[in-house]
Design a protein around this motif. Structure first.
Motif, PDB file in Angstrom:
ATOM      1  N   LYS A   3       2.487  -3.493  -0.789  1.00  8.82           N
ATOM      2  CA  LYS A   3       1.778  -3.595   0.493  1.00  8.82           C
ATOM      3  C   LYS A   3       2.745  -4.188   1.504  1.00  8.82           C
ATOM      4  O   LYS A   3       3.586  -5.015   1.169  1.00  8.82           O
ATOM      5  N   ARG A   4       2.623  -3.785   2.748  1.00 10.12           N
ATOM      6  CA  ARG A   4       3.449  -4.339   3.830  1.00 10.12           C
ATOM      7  C   ARG A   4       2.631  -5.345   4.627  1.00 10.12           C
ATOM      8  O   ARG A   4       1.477  -5.115   4.936  1.00 10.12           O
ATOM      9  N   CYS A   5       3.262  -6.442   4.968  1.00  8.58           N
ATOM     10  CA  CYS A   5       2.609  -7.508   5.722  1.00  8.58           C
ATOM     11  C   CYS A   5       2.495  -7.117   7.186  1.00  8.58           C
ATOM     12  O   CYS A   5       3.478  -6.708   7.809  1.00  8.58           O
ATOM     13  N   ALA A   6       1.291  -7.268   7.745  1.00  8.41           N
ATOM     14  CA  ALA A   6       1.075  -6.966   9.164  1.00  8.41           C
ATOM     15  C   ALA A   6       1.759  -7.987  10.065  1.00  8.41           C
ATOM     16  O   ALA A   6       2.026  -7.711  11.231  1.00  8.41           O
ATOM     17  N   GLY A   7       2.062  -9.164   9.529  1.00  9.14           N
ATOM     18  CA  GLY A   7       2.711 -10.201  10.326  1.00  9.14           C
ATOM     19  C   GLY A   7       4.204 -10.009  10.457  1.00  9.14           C
ATOM     20  O   GLY A   7       4.737  -9.936  11.553  1.00  9.14           O
ATOM     21  N   CYS A   8       4.890  -9.910   9.315  1.00  5.67           N
ATOM     22  CA  CYS A   8       6.355  -9.842   9.343  1.00  5.67           C
ATOM     23  C   CYS A   8       6.899  -8.457   9.031  1.00  5.67           C
ATOM     24  O   CYS A   8       8.088  -8.196   9.234  1.00  5.67           O
ATOM     25  N   GLY A   9       6.060  -7.561   8.517  1.00  2.55           N
ATOM     26  CA  GLY A   9       6.510  -6.212   8.182  1.00  2.55           C
ATOM     27  C   GLY A   9       7.162  -6.094   6.821  1.00  2.55           C
ATOM     28  O   GLY A   9       7.484  -5.003   6.370  1.00  2.55           O
ATOM     29  N   GLY A  10       7.354  -7.215   6.144  1.00  2.00           N
ATOM     30  CA  GLY A  10       7.998  -7.198   4.835  1.00  2.00           C
ATOM     31  C   GLY A  10       7.049  -6.813   3.718  1.00  2.00           C
ATOM     32  O   GLY A  10       5.828  -6.815   3.873  1.00  2.00           O
ATOM     33  N   LYS A  11       7.667  -6.477   2.565  1.00  4.83           N
ATOM     34  CA  LYS A  11       6.869  -6.160   1.381  1.00  4.83           C
ATOM     35  C   LYS A  11       6.203  -7.432   0.870  1.00  4.83           C
ATOM     36  O   LYS A  11       6.781  -8.509   0.923  1.00  4.83           O
ATOM     37  N   ILE A  12       5.000  -7.273   0.369  1.00  3.54           N
ATOM     38  CA  ILE A  12       4.277  -8.420  -0.177  1.00  3.54           C
ATOM     39  C   ILE A  12       4.420  -8.383  -1.692  1.00  3.54           C
ATOM     40  O   ILE A  12       3.819  -7.555  -2.362  1.00  3.54           O
ATOM     41  N   ALA A  13       5.254  -9.286  -2.204  1.00  9.97           N
ATOM     42  CA  ALA A  13       5.459  -9.403  -3.643  1.00  9.97           C
ATOM     43  C   ALA A  13       4.811 -10.684  -4.168  1.00  9.97           C
ATOM     44  O   ALA A  13       4.901 -10.984  -5.352  1.00  9.97           O
ATOM     45  N   ASP A  14       4.180 -11.430  -3.283  1.00  4.59           N
ATOM     46  CA  ASP A  14       3.543 -12.693  -3.655  1.00  4.59           C
ATOM     47  C   ASP A  14       2.410 -12.449  -4.644  1.00  4.59           C
ATOM     48  O   ASP A  14       1.839 -11.362  -4.708  1.00  4.59           O
ATOM     49  N   ARG A  15       2.079 -13.470  -5.370  1.00  8.41           N
ATOM     50  CA  ARG A  15       0.967 -13.384  -6.304  1.00  8.41           C
ATOM     51  C   ARG A  15      -0.351 -13.200  -5.546  1.00  8.41           C
ATOM     52  O   ARG A  15      -1.252 -12.498  -5.997  1.00  8.41           O
TER      53      ARG A  15
END
Length: 146
Positions: A3-15
């Motif tokens: 998933k891509r973060c709407a805030g920073c645009g980065g991939k979400i690899a967080d738990r």
């Protein structure tokens, strides 16, 4: 699938990831536009208005419960300072005496009666004389200071 973060645009690899306003967010990226609090840490809801993401406290502080000025009914931009009286919120320019129309500013004493603001000089004479007259059915509030 990432998933891509709407805030920073980065991939979400967080738990953990947050879903708000039809988008996914890193928990560190979903922050209140005013106080910068991470919204995932302070509750399960967030508010949006005028392109801002807000915590509950800042939303109510800026917009009151309705988001509209109690005097003119127009919406109040999130960046604008406001005046408050008895849970109502006002544009600075709309926070005026109902009689003389002078703007009430911090430090001024005022009266809030039946949904109307009065400066110290123009409070209804029924209050000054201690008679309730036409105001009888509504409780009177003590003097307030802006």
């Amino acid at each position: 699938s990432w998933k891509r973060c709407a805030g920073c645009g980065g991939k979400i690899a967080d738990r953990f990831l947050l879903y708000a306003m039809d988008s996914y967010w890193h928990s560190r990226c979903l922050k209140c536009s005013c106080c910068q609090a991470q919204l995932g840490d302070i509750g399960t809801s967030c508010y949006t208005k005028s392109g801002m993401i807000l915590c509950r406290n800042d939303y109510i502080r800026l917009f009151g419960n309705s988001g509209a000025c109690s005097a003119c009914g127009q919406s109040i931009p999130a960046s604008e300072l406001v005046m408050r009286a008895q849970g109502n919120v006002y544009h600075l320019k709309c926070f005026t005496c109902s009689t003389c129309r002078n703007r009430l500013v911090p430090g001024d004493r005022f009266h809030y009666i039946n949904g109307s603001l009065f400066c110290e000089h123009d409070r209804p004479t029924a209050l000054i004389n201690g008679h309730l007259n036409s105001l009888q059915s509504n409780p009177l509030l003590p003097d307030q200071k802006v």
